[in-house]
Scaffold this active site. Structure first.
Site, short mmCIF file in Angstrom:
data_model
loop_
_atom_site.label_atom_id
_atom_site.label_comp_id
_atom_site.label_asym_id
_atom_site.label_seq_id
_atom_site.Cartn_x
_atom_site.Cartn_y
_atom_site.Cartn_z
N GLY A 190 -6.64 11.69 20.35
CA GLY A 190 -5.23 11.64 19.99
C GLY A 190 -4.35 11.04 21.07
O GLY A 190 -3.18 10.76 20.83
N CYS A 225 -6.21 8.86 -13.39
CA CYS A 225 -6.20 7.40 -13.28
C CYS A 225 -6.36 6.78 -14.67
O CYS A 225 -7.23 7.19 -15.45
CB CYS A 225 -7.35 6.97 -12.36
SG CYS A 225 -7.69 5.19 -12.40
N CYS A 257 -10.12 4.84 -14.70
CA CYS A 257 -11.40 5.54 -14.60
C CYS A 257 -11.28 7.02 -14.98
O CYS A 257 -12.29 7.70 -15.10
CB CYS A 257 -11.97 5.41 -13.18
SG CYS A 257 -11.08 6.36 -11.94
N CYS A 300 -6.09 4.37 -9.64
CA CYS A 300 -6.60 4.66 -8.30
C CYS A 300 -6.20 3.55 -7.34
O CYS A 300 -6.30 2.37 -7.67
CB CYS A 300 -8.13 4.71 -8.31
SG CYS A 300 -8.82 6.14 -9.11
N CYS A 343 -12.71 3.46 -7.88
CA CYS A 343 -12.36 3.38 -9.30
C CYS A 343 -13.45 2.60 -10.07
O CYS A 343 -13.91 3.01 -11.13
CB CYS A 343 -11.01 2.68 -9.45
SG CYS A 343 -10.25 2.86 -11.05
#
Lengths: 257, 280
Positions: free
Chosen positions: B30, B239, B242, B264, B270
């Site tokens: 980080g 979605c 899909c 998606c 997808c």
């Protein structure tokens, strides 16, 4: 046994060899309000900056009595400790509220910032405390989400005070807190400050060139000229019966209406 | 090589410099490591940081996938993929599972990542404290002293204005209990995927000249309030292509009469879901 909260021991600060303040010593006791007065350039603000560790004194030291009872020289503290002290145990009220406030965020966030800095993570409680403090400095509840940009000068100054006092500091530094305000707003602010100082038992070091401010707020006074303390004593005593010629001049040059 | 460039465009000295920065970044999760970012043959904001990181870790055996907003076929993704195809002649893929290095802008793939994969993020502004504290000297000090209260000031402002934490992308999080970092402009939907991820995650900011990292299996905790906990976006519908639920959906405007669909954003995921359905 009580001990002084803060003790200045021969504080000297030079700028480029030029004296800004020279061998200033005093003790500040808990609950005491000390006014530092003098004309522009007399070293008042430099003294305040030395005391609050914003600039390092060229010579001399500042002793401070921590909450846990230890007395330390501020210069010996690590930067982390110093910054922590700044956020929790101290307050600093600037002449220009824009320096002391975060102008980009709302009033509520300004008051809440110190709470979040010391680890408060509950939104409801932060907001509750912010509302409480806004009320104490006479800012209407419905202004909590406004930016300080939309506040008047007097309101900004009151907000700055609330922001500083929210963590219950023991010592507050004030640099000409009434400086940029017109007279009636000044009077109201002074009244408010006096109330808060008395009820919270704050210790205050206030720098001002306005003797009326010193008289209203302070218990003790330090008169500075050309970087030196030329007279010190109880405020009423010094202002009623000034001994040093410069203090006499200062007192007599206050305009009477 | 036909291009006349060194393998993966950057010269070896530069790659070594970047790898040193990467090692330091992995060692201090980080923490933003400064590095001498190079001019790249693409404008800032197009992923020059990510490209430099990818170029430094790329080997001839790697298979590269590049996504932009989850899609493999958008301009940014296509041009970066083509760039490495030409300068490194590495294999490329659009399938998450087949890639060993995935460079990404604004998304983390929906499919879980593995230990043998590396995710490279393109970062525009690496400093999460920047919008509240413009001074770099001050933000560095705040990181050093762990003074992160100001980050909550931003979240406070969100709740005060919108009634909930409205930050929906580049949502600040704390890595390994120490440094608060900006996970690049991924939607906060992807923040939970950062946490204890099996893959190494590298972040490169070209213009700001910073590199940081989240090593595998490292704790990443999104900041929040006790009474306003961190939540991710949810959609009412699946979605439209899909039928998946629980993926990040993009809204697509179909005409100027308000018709729209949600699909998606991860095109590979997808496509996989659809072909799987047809096979079954």
């Amino acid at each position: 046994m009580t001990r002084p909260l803060l003790a200045a021991d021969n504080i000297t600060r030079l700028y480029d060899g030029r004296v800004a303040c020279e061998r200033v010593s005093f003790e500040l006791w808990p609950g005491e309000v000390l006014a530092v007065v003098g004309e522009s350039g007399s070293g008042k603000t430099t003294l305040l900056k030395c005391l609050s560790m914003q600039v390092a004194p060229t010579a001399g030291r500042v002793l401070y009595s921590l909450r846990d009872g230890r007395t330390v020289a501020l210069a010996d503290l690590s930067e982390a400790e110093r910054r922590f002290l700044m956020r929790t145990d101290w307050g600093f009220v600037h002449q220009d509220p824009r320096e002391g406030l975060r102008m980009g965020v709302s009033a509520g966030a300004n008051v809440g910032e110190r709470l979040m800095a010391v680890g408060e993570r509950h939104y409801g409680r932060i907001r509750g405390t912010a509302l409480d403090w806004l009320a104490r400095v006479e800012i209407a509840e419905d202004r909590i989400d406004d930016s300080p940009r939309h506040y008047s000068g007097g309101m900004r100054q009151r907000l700055q005070i609330a922001r500083n006092l929210v963590t219950a500091p023991r010592l507050v530094f004030m640099d000409e807190p009434t400086g940029g305000l017109d007279v009636s707003v000044q009077a109201r602010l002074l009244d408010l400050l006096r109330g808060l100082v008395r009820t919270l038992g704050l210790s205050v070091i206030i720098v001002t060139h306005d003797l009326a401010v010193a008289r209203l707020l302070s218990t003790r006074i330090l008169v500075m000229q050309q970087g030196k303390v030329i007279e010190t004593g109880l405020t009423d005593q010094v202002l009623e019966d000034p001994q040093a010629p410069y203090t006499q001049l200062l007192v007599s040059s206050v305009l009477q209406v | 090589m036909t291009t006349g460039y060194n393998f993966a465009y950057l010269n070896e000295q530069t790659k070594r410099m970047i790898r040193r920065a990467l090692l330091k970044a992995v060692a201090i999760p980080g923490y933003q490591v400064p590095f001498a970012s190079r001019e790249m043959p693409m404008p800032y904001g197009w992923g020059t940081g990510g490209v430099q990181v990818t170029a430094s870790i790329l080997t001839p055996e790697d298979t590269l996938k590049v996504i932009d907003q989850g899609a493999d076929d958008t301009t940014n993704a296509v041009s970066i993929r083509k760039f490495f195809k030409r300068t490194a002649e590495v294999a490329t893929t659009e399938e998450t599972a087949k890639a060993s290095i995935i460079q990404t802008r604004h998304r983390i793939p929906e499919a879980p990542l593995r230990e043998d994969q590396i995710l490279v993020f393109q970062v525009p502004i690496p400093e999460p404290l920047r919008f509240l504290e413009p001074r770099e000297t001050e933000t560095r000090k705040m990181h050093a002293l762990e003074e992160y209260g100001i980050m909550h000031v931003k979240l406070y402002e969100d709740i005060a204005r919108h009634g909930h934490i409205a930050t929906s992308y580049a949502y600040p999080a704390k890595v390994n209990g120490r440094y608060v970092f900006d996970p690049s402009p991924i939607p906060k939907f992807d923040n939970p995927k950062l946490d204890s991820c099996a893959a190494l995650q590298l972040f490169g900011a070209g213009r700001e000249k910073r590199i940081y990292a989240v090593p595998p299996y490292t704790q990443v905790k999104s900041l929040d309030f006790e009474d306003h906990p961190f939540t991710i976006q949810k959609w009412d519908e699946p979605c439209a292509l899909c039928g998946a639920r629980g993926t990040y959906l993009d809204e697509i405007i179909l005409d100027d009469r308000g018709k729209r669909m949600f699909v998606c954003s991860d095109t590979d995921h997808c496509r996989k879901a659809r072909s799987g359905e047809e096979a079954a």
